[in-house]
Write a protein that holds these residues in place. Sequence first.
Motif, short mmCIF file in Angstrom:
data_model
loop_
_atom_site.label_atom_id
_atom_site.label_comp_id
_atom_site.label_asym_id
_atom_site.label_seq_id
_atom_site.Cartn_x
_atom_site.Cartn_y
_atom_site.Cartn_z
N GLY A 108 9.17 5.52 10.21
CA GLY A 108 8.24 6.42 10.89
C GLY A 108 8.66 6.66 12.32
O GLY A 108 8.55 7.78 12.84
N PHE A 131 2.26 6.03 12.84
CA PHE A 131 2.43 6.13 11.40
C PHE A 131 2.96 4.81 10.83
O PHE A 131 2.50 4.35 9.78
N ASP A 132 3.92 4.19 11.53
CA ASP A 132 4.46 2.90 11.08
C ASP A 132 3.39 1.82 11.07
O ASP A 132 3.36 0.97 10.16
N SER A 133 2.53 1.83 12.06
CA SER A 133 1.52 0.77 12.13
C SER A 133 0.49 0.90 11.02
O SER A 133 -0.05 -0.11 10.56
N PHE A 134 0.19 2.11 10.56
CA PHE A 134 -0.78 2.29 9.47
C PHE A 134 -0.13 2.22 8.09
O PHE A 134 -0.71 1.68 7.15
N ALA A 135 1.06 2.75 7.94
CA ALA A 135 1.70 2.82 6.62
C ALA A 135 2.65 1.65 6.37
O ALA A 135 3.15 1.51 5.26
N HIS A 136 2.92 0.82 7.38
CA HIS A 136 3.82 -0.34 7.28
C HIS A 136 5.20 0.08 6.74
O HIS A 136 5.72 -0.51 5.81
N THR A 137 5.76 1.11 7.37
CA THR A 137 7.07 1.63 6.96
C THR A 137 8.09 1.50 8.07
O THR A 137 9.02 2.30 8.16
#
Length: 115
Positions: free
Chosen positions: A72, A62-68
């Motif tokens: 995540g 999720f972090d890698s796609f949403a840059h959060t």
Amino acid sequence: MPQTDESRDEALKSLDARLAAFEAKRTPKSGVATQRAMGQGYRFLGEVVGGVLGGLGFGWLFDSFAHTAPFGLIGGLLIGVGVSTFVAIRGAGAWAKTESETTAPKPDVTDKTDD
């Protein structure tokens, strides 16, 4: 008055026989129940570790796609811990219930009141 050696030998044989009977009663009849319990413990351990690692993996994804980053990852870790704990507790309860039904003696439910 001194005792003869024969009575001592008989007493030792009797003591050995009682000790052997006690040890035979004390040792488990088979190791199947122990192996089954160990297997269930490893299953629970796998569920907990797998849940935590799975949550971390989904959080990282999720972090890698949403840059959060790192939210995540932290959220996935918390969700993984919660889900794996829930699954392990539910499985342990079900396993304990089946084991108690198969191994425990049935309670006596006779009516003991004087009417």
